[in-house]
Design a protein around this motif. Structure first.
Motif, PDB file in Angstrom:
ATOM      1  N   LYS A 304       0.833  -1.207   0.000  1.00  0.00           N
ATOM      2  CA  LYS A 304       0.000   0.000   0.000  1.00  0.00           C
ATOM      3  C   LYS A 304       0.866   1.256   0.000  1.00  0.00           C
ATOM      4  CE  LYS A 304      -4.003   1.979   0.180  1.00  0.00           C
ATOM      5  NZ  LYS A 304      -4.961   2.253   1.205  1.00  0.00           N
ATOM      6  N   SER A 305       1.958   1.229   0.808  1.00  0.00           N
ATOM      7  CA  SER A 305       2.789   2.432   0.885  1.00  0.00           C
ATOM      8  C   SER A 305       3.568   2.621  -0.420  1.00  0.00           C
ATOM      9  CB  SER A 305       3.724   2.378   2.101  1.00  0.00           C
ATOM     10  OG  SER A 305       4.832   1.550   1.830  1.00  0.00           O
ATOM     11  N   LEU A 306       3.958   1.529  -1.050  1.00  0.00           N
ATOM     12  CA  LEU A 306       4.636   1.641  -2.357  1.00  0.00           C
ATOM     13  C   LEU A 306       3.689   2.228  -3.397  1.00  0.00           C
ATOM     14  CD1 LEU A 306       6.790  -1.533  -3.152  1.00  0.00           C
ATOM     15  CD2 LEU A 306       7.518   0.843  -2.857  1.00  0.00           C
ATOM     16  N   TYR A 307       2.461   1.698  -3.394  1.00  0.00           N
ATOM     17  CA  TYR A 307       1.434   2.205  -4.318  1.00  0.00           C
ATOM     18  C   TYR A 307       1.253   3.706  -4.137  1.00  0.00           C
ATOM     19  CZ  TYR A 307      -3.359   3.663  -5.256  1.00  0.00           C
ATOM     20  OH  TYR A 307      -4.446   4.393  -5.634  1.00  0.00           O
ATOM     21  N   SER A 308       1.117   4.157  -2.864  1.00  0.00           N
ATOM     22  CA  SER A 308       0.851   5.575  -2.595  1.00  0.00           C
ATOM     23  C   SER A 308       2.044   6.442  -2.987  1.00  0.00           C
ATOM     24  CB  SER A 308       0.553   5.798  -1.108  1.00  0.00           C
ATOM     25  OG  SER A 308      -0.540   5.009  -0.726  1.00  0.00           O
ATOM     26  N   ALA A 309       3.254   5.949  -2.676  1.00  0.00           N
ATOM     27  CA  ALA A 309       4.449   6.736  -3.010  1.00  0.00           C
ATOM     28  C   ALA A 309       4.574   6.877  -4.528  1.00  0.00           C
ATOM     29  CB  ALA A 309       5.684   6.062  -2.418  1.00  0.00           C
ATOM     30  N   LEU A 310       4.274   5.818  -5.246  1.00  0.00           N
ATOM     31  CA  LEU A 310       4.342   5.892  -6.722  1.00  0.00           C
ATOM     32  C   LEU A 310       3.283   6.849  -7.260  1.00  0.00           C
ATOM     33  CD1 LEU A 310       5.018   2.161  -7.684  1.00  0.00           C
ATOM     34  CD2 LEU A 310       6.453   4.122  -8.304  1.00  0.00           C
ATOM     35  N   ARG A 344      11.435   6.017 -10.491  1.00  0.00           N
ATOM     36  CA  ARG A 344      10.664   6.485  -9.331  1.00  0.00           C
ATOM     37  C   ARG A 344      10.782   5.464  -8.194  1.00  0.00           C
ATOM     38  NH1 ARG A 344      10.515   9.745 -12.921  1.00  0.00           N
ATOM     39  NH2 ARG A 344      12.505  10.101 -11.930  1.00  0.00           N
ATOM     40  N   LEU A 345      10.736   4.187  -8.522  1.00  0.00           N
ATOM     41  CA  LEU A 345      10.870   3.153  -7.487  1.00  0.00           C
ATOM     42  C   LEU A 345      12.224   3.276  -6.792  1.00  0.00           C
ATOM     43  CD1 LEU A 345       9.392  -0.178  -8.933  1.00  0.00           C
ATOM     44  CD2 LEU A 345       8.749   0.934  -6.784  1.00  0.00           C
ATOM     45  N   LYS A 346      13.249   3.521  -7.588  1.00  0.00           N
ATOM     46  CA  LYS A 346      14.599   3.654  -7.017  1.00  0.00           C
ATOM     47  C   LYS A 346      14.619   4.797  -6.012  1.00  0.00           C
ATOM     48  CE  LYS A 346      19.369   3.734  -8.441  1.00  0.00           C
ATOM     49  NZ  LYS A 346      20.318   3.917  -9.519  1.00  0.00           N
ATOM     50  N   GLU A 347      14.037   5.939  -6.397  1.00  0.00           N
ATOM     51  CA  GLU A 347      13.995   7.086  -5.469  1.00  0.00           C
ATOM     52  C   GLU A 347      13.250   6.704  -4.177  1.00  0.00           C
ATOM     53  OE1 GLU A 347      13.500  10.200  -9.213  1.00  0.00           O
ATOM     54  OE2 GLU A 347      11.877   9.996  -7.778  1.00  0.00           O
ATOM     55  N   ILE A 348      12.143   5.982  -4.347  1.00  0.00           N
ATOM     56  CA  ILE A 348      11.319   5.654  -3.179  1.00  0.00           C
ATOM     57  C   ILE A 348      12.044   4.680  -2.249  1.00  0.00           C
ATOM     58  CG2 ILE A 348       9.189   4.426  -2.501  1.00  0.00           C
ATOM     59  CD1 ILE A 348       7.998   5.545  -5.193  1.00  0.00           C
ATOM     60  N   LEU A 349      12.773   3.747  -2.837  1.00  0.00           N
ATOM     61  CA  LEU A 349      13.393   2.685  -2.024  1.00  0.00           C
ATOM     62  C   LEU A 349      14.722   3.119  -1.404  1.00  0.00           C
ATOM     63  CD1 LEU A 349      12.598  -0.411  -4.293  1.00  0.00           C
ATOM     64  CD2 LEU A 349      11.410   0.317  -2.215  1.00  0.00           C
ATOM     65  N   GLN A 350      15.292   4.224  -1.913  1.00  0.00           N
ATOM     66  CA  GLN A 350      16.597   4.655  -1.382  1.00  0.00           C
ATOM     67  C   GLN A 350      16.497   5.115   0.075  1.00  0.00           C
ATOM     68  OE1 GLN A 350      18.125   7.435  -4.218  1.00  0.00           O
ATOM     69  NE2 GLN A 350      19.237   5.841  -5.292  1.00  0.00           N
TER      70      GLN A 350
END
Ligand SMILES: Cc1ncc(COP(=O)(O)O)c(C=O)c1O
Length: 350
Positions: A304-310, A344-350
């Motif tokens: 859910k948090s990945l979905y929202s961040a994306l 975008r995923l890379k930015e979120i996961l960093q």
């Protein structure tokens, strides 16, 4: 609920379609639509259609049915077309499932199956997928109910092998086995060639995914003449003009251009590899998909948090609850869309 609603409504939890946001432009990887256009003949067909809309459409969809039958190598009497494959599934539930037969399907699958079961008053026997999210074929052999399986399965993208699927069909001679092949064109095996061998097999297909025609609403059932006659009984008791003139014309044009769509499907599979490689590099894991989407997760992050961040970064993916709450489902987009998502995923996961 209004004070006039039927008792059926009280227990109905309707299907939630994926978001179709109108507020701003997203990189839209949430509803497994095609990232490519329909074939050129579809554009020509649309241009020619306005003058025909005054009249009712052909209720038999004769030309569309013939084009689909030719494409699949079956007879027109083995095909009935529908308003998207959701309607094909609804007709099949109406035709082959009641409170006596019941229906059996997996816990993680297309979310419309439980809704159809509820709306048509059919008792659902919901069978958990195994730990790795595979359909266990033995769970569907000698069933006591009508069986519904999406293959490849929805939300997981995992294909049940041809041999196992045939074992299920063969072991249920007195039950209809409905195989929903919405995603079959992206590298999986179709069981359409089995319809002559098994009179209990009904295959459901759509042009919404590999045909790039989600908005046109073109689906169909393929099966023995007797099963198709039953579906037609439902159709002519419900909505004889179910596939509009426009949908028939664009569906026919698309069904006749196999070469264009084979190339498009190959591109989807190439982009799927690109996405999977990128996900791996980000330390994400995913299920082995044969569909135009990938179900992926990052250990320690909830879906859910990945979905929202994306979404905040302008990329729409899909998130479901239950057993797959840790995952996000990413539809296969163009190379550019996939690269954008991965950045975008890379930015979120960093
Ligand atoms: C497994 C499966 N079946 C059927 C459908 C319905 O597709 P349509 O009604 O657009 O043909 C979907 C849509 O996402 C699906 O995932």
């Amino acid at each position: 609920m209004s004070r006039f609603s039927s008792s059926r409504l009280a227990f109905l939890k309707p299907y939630t379609p994926g978001e179709q946001p109108q507020d701003k432009k997203y990189i839209k990887l949430n509803t497994n639509e095609a990232f490519f256009n329909p074939c050129p003949a579809v554009f020509d067909a649309v241009g020619e259609i306005a003058g025909k809309l005054r009249l009712y459409n052909d209720p038999c969809a004769t030309r569309l049915v013939r084009a689909i039958a030719d494409k699949l190598g079956v007879l027109p009497e083995n095909v009935v077309t529908t308003n998207g494959s959701d309607e094909a599934l609804a007709f099949a539930f109406m035709a082959f499932c009641d409170e006596k037969t019941g229906v059996r399907f997996p816990d993680v699958t297309y979310g419309f199956y439980p809704v159809f079961a509820a709306v048509f008053g059919v008792k659902a026997n919901i069978i958990p997928l195994d730990e790795q999210f595979n359909v266990r074929s033995q769970d569907y052999m000698h069933a006591k109910e009508t069986v519904v399986l999406a293959n490849p399965n929805a939300q997981t993208g995992i294909e049940l092998g041809r041999r196992q699927l045939e074992e299920i069909i063969a072991s249920n001679p007195d039950n209809v086995v409905i195989v929903d092949e919405a995603y079959v064109d992206f590298g999986a095996h179709s069981c359409v060639p089995l319809i002559d061998k098994y009179d209990n097999l009904l295959v459901v297909r759509t042009m919404s995914k590999s045909g790039a025609l989600a908005g046109a609403r073109v689906g169909w059932c393929v099966g023995s003449k007797q099963l198709i006659d039953d579906i037609n009984t439902v159709k002519y008791s419900f909505n004889p003009y179910n596939v509009g003139t426009m949908a028939q014309a664009v569906g026919e044009a698309a069904a006749r251009d196999g070469e264009y769509y084979a190339q498009a499907a190959a591109q989807v599979m190439e982009n799927r590899d690109r996405l999977q490689k990128g996900l791996r590099e980000l330390g994400m894991s995913f299920l082995p998909s044969k569909a135009n989407f990938v179900l992926a997760k990052k250990q320690g992050r909830d879906g859910k948090s990945l979905y929202s961040a994306l979404k905040e970064k302008g990329v729409l993916v899909r998130h479901f609850g239950g057993r797959i709450a840790d995952y996000i489902r990413i539809s296969i987009g163009s190379k550019e869309e996939i690269d954008f998502l991965l950045c975008r995923l890379k930015e979120i996961l960093q």
